[in-house]
Design a protein around this motif. Structure first.
Motif, PDB file in Angstrom:
ATOM      1  N   PHE A  89      -2.664  -3.911  -8.570  1.00 38.26           N
ATOM      2  CA  PHE A  89      -4.070  -3.809  -8.181  1.00 38.26           C
ATOM      3  C   PHE A  89      -4.240  -4.262  -6.730  1.00 38.26           C
ATOM      4  O   PHE A  89      -5.003  -3.684  -5.968  1.00 38.26           O
ATOM      5  CB  PHE A  89      -4.890  -4.706  -9.117  1.00 38.26           C
ATOM      6  CG  PHE A  89      -6.371  -4.690  -8.880  1.00 38.26           C
ATOM      7  CD1 PHE A  89      -7.153  -3.694  -9.422  1.00 38.26           C
ATOM      8  CD2 PHE A  89      -6.989  -5.695  -8.138  1.00 38.26           C
ATOM      9  CE1 PHE A  89      -8.521  -3.669  -9.223  1.00 38.26           C
ATOM     10  CE2 PHE A  89      -8.355  -5.687  -7.934  1.00 38.26           C
ATOM     11  CZ  PHE A  89      -9.123  -4.673  -8.472  1.00 38.26           C
TER      12      PHE A  89
ATOM     13  N   PHE B 117       0.827  -1.204   0.000  1.00 42.23           N
ATOM     14  CA  PHE B 117       0.000   0.000   0.000  1.00 42.23           C
ATOM     15  C   PHE B 117       0.870   1.266   0.000  1.00 42.23           C
ATOM     16  O   PHE B 117       0.494   2.288   0.534  1.00 42.23           O
ATOM     17  CB  PHE B 117      -0.979   0.024   1.174  1.00 42.23           C
ATOM     18  CG  PHE B 117      -1.793  -1.223   1.245  1.00 42.23           C
ATOM     19  CD1 PHE B 117      -2.685  -1.530   0.229  1.00 42.23           C
ATOM     20  CD2 PHE B 117      -1.653  -2.120   2.282  1.00 42.23           C
ATOM     21  CE1 PHE B 117      -3.416  -2.696   0.257  1.00 42.23           C
ATOM     22  CE2 PHE B 117      -2.386  -3.292   2.320  1.00 42.23           C
ATOM     23  CZ  PHE B 117      -3.277  -3.584   1.310  1.00 42.23           C
TER      24      PHE B 117
ATOM     25  N   GLU C 118      -1.546   8.545  -6.362  1.00 41.94           N
ATOM     26  CA  GLU C 118      -0.541   7.528  -6.037  1.00 41.94           C
ATOM     27  C   GLU C 118      -0.900   6.216  -6.707  1.00 41.94           C
ATOM     28  O   GLU C 118      -0.655   5.148  -6.166  1.00 41.94           O
ATOM     29  CB  GLU C 118      -0.404   7.357  -4.521  1.00 41.94           C
ATOM     30  CG  GLU C 118       0.259   8.552  -3.882  1.00 41.94           C
ATOM     31  CD  GLU C 118       0.570   8.314  -2.419  1.00 41.94           C
ATOM     32  OE1 GLU C 118       0.679   7.160  -1.990  1.00 41.94           O
ATOM     33  OE2 GLU C 118       0.694   9.316  -1.699  1.00 41.94           O
TER      34      GLU C 118
ATOM     35  N   ASN D 139      -2.577   1.570  -2.743  1.00 39.34           N
ATOM     36  CA  ASN D 139      -3.338   2.216  -1.674  1.00 39.34           C
ATOM     37  C   ASN D 139      -4.539   2.989  -2.201  1.00 39.34           C
ATOM     38  O   ASN D 139      -5.312   3.547  -1.446  1.00 39.34           O
ATOM     39  CB  ASN D 139      -2.433   3.149  -0.870  1.00 39.34           C
ATOM     40  CG  ASN D 139      -1.787   4.200  -1.744  1.00 39.34           C
ATOM     41  OD1 ASN D 139      -2.241   4.465  -2.856  1.00 39.34           O
ATOM     42  ND2 ASN D 139      -0.728   4.802  -1.260  1.00 39.34           N
ATOM     43  N   ARG D 140      -4.701   3.033  -3.500  1.00 36.21           N
ATOM     44  CA  ARG D 140      -5.841   3.658  -4.165  1.00 36.21           C
ATOM     45  C   ARG D 140      -6.014   5.124  -3.788  1.00 36.21           C
ATOM     46  O   ARG D 140      -7.122   5.638  -3.755  1.00 36.21           O
ATOM     47  CB  ARG D 140      -7.136   2.919  -3.844  1.00 36.21           C
ATOM     48  CG  ARG D 140      -6.971   1.454  -3.971  1.00 36.21           C
ATOM     49  CD  ARG D 140      -8.224   0.778  -4.382  1.00 36.21           C
ATOM     50  NE  ARG D 140      -7.843  -0.229  -5.337  1.00 36.21           N
ATOM     51  CZ  ARG D 140      -8.322  -0.320  -6.553  1.00 36.21           C
ATOM     52  NH1 ARG D 140      -9.224   0.528  -6.963  1.00 36.21           N
ATOM     53  NH2 ARG D 140      -7.923  -1.248  -7.354  1.00 36.21           N
ATOM     54  N   ILE D 141      -4.922   5.784  -3.488  1.00 31.50           N
ATOM     55  CA  ILE D 141      -5.010   7.214  -3.253  1.00 31.50           C
ATOM     56  C   ILE D 141      -4.848   7.889  -4.610  1.00 31.50           C
ATOM     57  O   ILE D 141      -3.895   7.595  -5.329  1.00 31.50           O
ATOM     58  CB  ILE D 141      -3.903   7.688  -2.290  1.00 31.50           C
ATOM     59  CG1 ILE D 141      -4.059   7.009  -0.945  1.00 31.50           C
ATOM     60  CG2 ILE D 141      -3.942   9.196  -2.144  1.00 31.50           C
ATOM     61  CD1 ILE D 141      -2.934   7.298   0.019  1.00 31.50           C
TER      62      ILE D 141
ATOM     63  N   ASN E 259      -9.779   3.426 -12.172  1.00 31.86           N
ATOM     64  CA  ASN E 259     -10.439   4.325 -11.247  1.00 31.86           C
ATOM     65  C   ASN E 259     -11.345   5.332 -11.977  1.00 31.86           C
ATOM     66  O   ASN E 259     -12.488   5.553 -11.583  1.00 31.86           O
ATOM     67  CB  ASN E 259      -9.352   5.058 -10.463  1.00 31.86           C
ATOM     68  CG  ASN E 259      -9.901   5.748  -9.246  1.00 31.86           C
ATOM     69  OD1 ASN E 259     -10.232   5.088  -8.278  1.00 31.86           O
ATOM     70  ND2 ASN E 259     -10.019   7.058  -9.304  1.00 31.86           N
TER      71      ASN E 259
ATOM     72  N   GLN F  59      -7.353  11.275  -0.666  1.00 30.68           N
ATOM     73  CA  GLN F  59      -8.511  10.388  -0.610  1.00 30.68           C
ATOM     74  C   GLN F  59      -8.139   9.029  -1.180  1.00 30.68           C
ATOM     75  O   GLN F  59      -7.426   8.943  -2.164  1.00 30.68           O
ATOM     76  CB  GLN F  59      -9.636  10.962  -1.477  1.00 30.68           C
ATOM     77  CG  GLN F  59     -10.340  12.161  -0.905  1.00 30.68           C
ATOM     78  CD  GLN F  59     -11.156  11.829   0.313  1.00 30.68           C
ATOM     79  OE1 GLN F  59     -11.172  12.580   1.262  1.00 30.68           O
ATOM     80  NE2 GLN F  59     -11.829  10.683   0.296  1.00 30.68           N
ATOM     81  N   SER F  60      -8.643   7.985  -0.577  1.00 28.22           N
ATOM     82  CA  SER F  60      -8.508   6.658  -1.168  1.00 28.22           C
ATOM     83  C   SER F  60      -9.894   6.038  -1.183  1.00 28.22           C
ATOM     84  O   SER F  60     -10.592   6.054  -0.169  1.00 28.22           O
ATOM     85  CB  SER F  60      -7.547   5.817  -0.332  1.00 28.22           C
ATOM     86  OG  SER F  60      -7.598   4.472  -0.734  1.00 28.22           O
TER      87      SER F  60
ATOM     88  N   LEU G  87       4.707   2.938  -2.257  1.00 32.30           N
ATOM     89  CA  LEU G  87       5.564   2.777  -3.432  1.00 32.30           C
ATOM     90  C   LEU G  87       6.451   1.527  -3.402  1.00 32.30           C
ATOM     91  O   LEU G  87       6.518   0.811  -4.396  1.00 32.30           O
ATOM     92  CB  LEU G  87       6.402   4.049  -3.638  1.00 32.30           C
ATOM     93  CG  LEU G  87       7.235   4.069  -4.912  1.00 32.30           C
ATOM     94  CD1 LEU G  87       6.357   4.032  -6.150  1.00 32.30           C
ATOM     95  CD2 LEU G  87       8.136   5.283  -4.947  1.00 32.30           C
TER      96      LEU G  87
END
Lengths: 276, 314, 344
Positions: free
Chosen positions: B230, B152, B239, B234-236, B248, C70-71, B154
């Motif tokens: 995937f 989550f 990032e 961290n789905r920020i 996304n 935000q995530s 780099l």
């Protein structure tokens, strides 16, 4: 792993290169793998089998297997045809066609999935023609096979092509002189020679399709028991917060990967011997 | 990962010689089927993607690509590639040297291990990393105590990408170096050159094409990887590497933006192919000029042995 | 020889610089405060606006710049990421159960987190509504219409999507509250709905994409907020929102992850951020994004009309999340049983 050197080493760098290789593989592959195996062994056989043999997981393995098999077989058909046409005939645009065969390999799978999902969706350029025929282009097994076919096509073409290239045309000509018809020559002389490379291509395409995830994530719709493939079960477990389940399925898929690698090596050894 | 060697082996102008024995009609039917297949199956997806990407006009396209989060994701992907490619190049050189210049026990096992990423689903790679570096994983307590983040973050993305791309350079170099044999190097050594000198002046020049192909493939794969990152992303926003950002955007009902960003990756793919073709033609020229002779490079996965043996010119 | 060495040294320097950059990325600039909000799918646009408003207030009174990251993803997946090390300062998830799990498995926030903010830490609520095709060709008006044969229902997978758990429980609750309804009849009703579900996406966003962009299904079960959000972004695709007679109060709670926020030195900021959600300004933003605000006249002030609907709570139909999870969503629970019945 204790290394033992059989022959006298003339060239330097054995320790350095092998040491670095092993160090690198340890950090990248072996340590994470053992961590996973260790976590997996914590759940015991009971826990492991509970996740691995879950009916929904089994349905997903089946789909993975059948869809990859179908895609690889279709690719054998079209891929061999493509290789044949590219090697044997001259026509305008041949080089372009040849270059295009590499597209699925170079295109990131997420992009392939996004595009195929749009193209075969009910409003897509192809999907709108499929819909009246009652074929769902996406969120269906059809869509899964299409995506797997897309990603694994180059493997068959690029394995058969070089063999066809070096194929001794004299043999064919001899067969023709002896009165064998064109089709007979093809099936009796050409095909048997190509067979090992076709089988190798099939195995590679199959292996590639079996591991595919990115494009499927966009086209399958993950319907349990219907369009879910094996890696998606794993993602599902992660999404559902069942880390143990994810690890169990991952271990299972890892074992399958090793089996496939072993099989491919065997096929290649066989093909090589056959060709010589 | 298989690749055509014929372009290298047989100059283009001598290729069509092969007397096709089929009637002209059969030929054209087969060509027709092949063309329709390629058109529907390979060209149409590309065309539809560019159509979707530009559907709202060049202005929307540009603004999709220049929004802050897209630029961040491009930067992120480049960071990953810059870290991954040199590492894997070093690994590839070391592994190829060890595997082709020496005999040792466990060599077959090592070769199989190098092929593993080709057979494994990238998602499994992500799970491995979580099992090791997740805070509930093996190293979790230690990482937490030292406040280090791997998954989550780099480093996790880099490790995942390294895993899925490490064989490419090695797999390019191994057949090449195998076919070359060690005589030139041994000769240089006998003449008193040091190990590094041999490597820089004898080995490297002769494997440079294979190395280049390997680097190109590694870069392309590293930038396009989806499955493994995937799992550990961290789905920020900002990032995410480009492929995840596409996913996304698509989920955000921003379809045309997703296609615009995806087209960037498609350009990358087409650029990779063009670059490879150009290098191949350069390579061919150089070979034709007789600067050096070796068998052709092989870009492939597990089938290198087959390809190699079947390709050696008679 | 020397130039080779020089090269190697340079390469080494370059490599270590890169490594430094890699780990340095997490280092914070003292002039820049940053806050990470780990949230679920349908709140992207909402938090976009909330963060802008909060940042404006912040810069008015502070010299430092504030960056809010935000995530977004499926609620359960996001919770797992936090448990496995995603450094959230605050979590704003779809259901309390996911935050409970973070508390139980890691202890990075107290177990009684839900008592720390008003309304059980739920600044706004939503409810489950239907989205149908333009003109409502299948005439889907209320819950019983979902089980008619030939009606395809789109809802995400309740095991991975927090939003979908509320969808599931809304259907269950409606059936249970019918005259003569009990746990068994309600379970049967839910099972019949899921027999009409052709696609189970893993998240709410995926389901909306499936319904609107891919044109699959006749009715989408979704949160009121997500339905409006999707329609306003649908770019030429159209749908209509149908509000059933009764539905559930969907409560997406919020919490500070104490240990992370303290570690980053932003604990007061994180608390302040969540309290901001209860202010009139934020409540009006919530209303504009069709989350039902807790503050009474916020909706009116924002000029948003919420259609009347009888809403029942989770407590009325199955107690608490612990019980709901065990009965319906845990491995081997009712949802798993429904799924294995579907098996061809």
């Amino acid at each position: 792993m204790k290394q033992y050197c059989k022959t006298r080493r003339l060239l330097p760098g054995f320790r350095l290169t092998l040491g670095f290789t092993l160090f690198y593989l340890s950090v990248v592959v072996l340590i994470p793998m053992s961590a996973m195996i260790l976590r997996g062994s914590g759940m015991g056989w009971g826990g492991f089998w509970k996740y691995v043999l879950d009916p929904r997981a089994i349905a997903a393995y089946k789909l993975s297997l059948v869809a990859s098999m179908t895609a690889a077989l279709l690719n054998v058909l079209f891929g061999t045809l493509l290789a044949w046409v590219l090697v044997r005939y001259t026509f305008p645009g041949r080089r372009l066609m040849d270059a295009l065969v590499d597209v699925p390999f170079a295109l990131p799978t997420a992009v392939a999935g996004l595009t195929l999902g749009n193209l075969y969706g009910p409003q897509g350029w192809i999907g709108q023609w499929l819909a009246p025929m009652g074929i769902a282009g996406v969120n269906s097994r059809f869509g899964v096979v299409i995506a797997l076919m897309f990603v694994s096509l180059p493997f068959v073409v690029r394995t058969v092509q070089p063999v066809l290239e070096t194929f001794e045309q004299e043999v064919e000509e001899a067969a023709a002189t002896l009165g064998a018809g064109r089709w007979r020559t093809f099936f009796r002389v050409v095909l048997p020679t190509l067979l090992p490379s076709i089988i190798t291509g099939f195995a590679l395409a199959f292996a590639r399709a079996l591991g595919e995830f990115g494009s499927i994530q966009f086209v399958s719709g993950s319907i349990p028991f219907r369009t879910e493939i094996a890696p998606q079960i794993l993602i599902q477990h992660l999404d559902e917060h069942e880390t143990a389940g994810a690890i169990a399925v991952a271990l299972f898929l890892l074992i399958i990967s090793f089996l496939i690698l072993g099989t491919i090596n065997l096929i290649e050894t066989w093909a090589r011997r056959f060709q010589n | 990962m298989a690749r055509n060697l014929h372009r290298v082996l047989t100059p283009a102008n001598t290729r069509s010689r092969r007397g096709a024995d089929e009637s002209r009609l059969t030929q054209w039917i087969l060509i027709g089927i092949a063309a329709i297949f390629v058109g529907l199956f390979l060209v149409l997806p590309l065309v539809s993607m560019f159509y979707e990407a530009f559907r709202k006009g060049p202005g929307a396209y540009i603004s999709a690509l220049t929004q802050e989060n897209t630029l961040d994701s491009i930067r992120y992907t480049l960071t990953i590639a810059v870290l991954v490619v040199p590492l894997n190049a070093l690994f590839g050189l070391a592994a190829a040297w060890a595997l082709t210049r020496f005999q040792f026990r466990g060599k077959a096992l090592l070769t199989t291990l190098i092929d593993l990423p080709f057979a494994i689903s990238p998602v499994v790679v992500g799970v491995m990393l979580i099992a090791l570096f997740g805070y509930q994983g093996w190293l979790g307590p230690w990482l937490r105590a030292h406040d280090l983040k791997v998954v989550f973050a780099l480093p996790g993305m880099v490790l995942a990408t390294v895993f899925v791309t490490f064989p490419f350079v090695a797999r390019e170099l191994i057949p090449m170096m195998q076919s070359q044999g060690t005589e030139p190097e041994q000769a240089a050594l006998t003449l008193g050159a040091s190990g590094w000198q041999v490597f820089w002046h004898v080995t490297l020049p002769s494997i440079k094409w294979a190395l280049l192909y390997g680097l190109i493939l590694t870069t392309a794969r590293a930038m396009g990887e989806f499955g493994a990152v995937f799992v550990v992303s961290n789905r920020i926003a900002g990032e995410m590497p480009i492929p995840l950002w596409v996913d996304n955007l698509n989920a955000d009902h921003r379809g045309s933006e997703a296609f615009a960003v995806a087209s960037l990756l498609a350009f990358l793919a087409l650029g990779t192919l063009a670059l490879k073709a150009w290098l191949e033609s350069r390579h061919q020229e150089e070979e034709a000029a007789g600067l050096w002779t070796t068998s052709s490079p092989v870009i492939n996965s597990g089938e290198s042995e087959t390809a190699f043996t079947t390709q050696t010119p008679p | 020889m020397t130039w080779i060495m020089a090269r190697i040294v340079r390469a080494g320097l370059f490599g270590s610089l890169l490594l430094g950059a890699m780990f340095g990325i997490s280092c914070t600039d003292p002039q820049r405060v940053s806050l990470l909000n780990v949230s679920f799918d349908p709140t992207r646009e909402f938090f976009g606006e909330i963060n802008a408003a909060f940042q404006k207030n912040w810069t008015a009174t502070n010299a430092t710049t504030l960056r809010i990251q935000q995530s977004h993803g499926g609620s359960a997946k996001q919770a797992r990421a936090v448990i496995d090390g995603l450094d959230a300062d605050v979590v704003t998830l779809a259901l309390g159960h996911d935050i409970d799990r973070i508390a139980a498995e890691t202890g990075i926030l107290p177990r009684d987190w839900q008592q720390r903010l008003p309304n059980r830490s739920t600044p706004y609520t939503s409810t489950v509504v239907f989205m149908v095709r333009k003109g409502n060709p299948k005439r889907i008006l209320n819950w019983p219409d979902l089980v008619r044969s030939g009606v395809q229902v789109i809802t995400p997978n309740p095991k991975s999507s927090g939003g979908a758990r509320w969808n599931y429980l809304a259907a269950y609750g409606w059936a249970r509250r019918q005259p003569g309804g009990d746990d068994r009849s309600a379970r049967e009703f839910v099972a019949r709905i899921f027999r009409n579900v052709p696609v189970l996406d893993s998240g709410a966003r995926g389901a909306t994409v499936t319904f609107l962009q891919r044109g699959i299904g006749d009715v989408l079960l979704t949160w009121e907020s997500e339905a409006h959000q999707a329609l306003s972004h649908a770019e030429g695709l159209s749908g209509e929102i149908v509000t059933p007679s009764e539905s559930i109060v969907a409560e997406p709670p919020v919490a500070v992850i104490d240990r992370n926020a303290r570690k980053h030195g932003v604990l007061p900021l994180a608390e302040c951020y969540l309290r901001f959600l209860y202010t009139e300004e934020a409540q009006m933003i919530a209303a504009r994004h069709h989350f039902r605000p807790q503050l009474e006249n916020a909706a009116m002030k924002a000029g948003v009309h919420f259609p009347p609907i009888v809403r029942f709570s989770l407590a009325e139909i199955c107690g608490d999340w612990q019980a709901a999870h065990a009965a319906h969503f845990a491995t081997g629970g009712w949802f798993d049983q429904i799924q294995s019945q579907r098996k061809p």
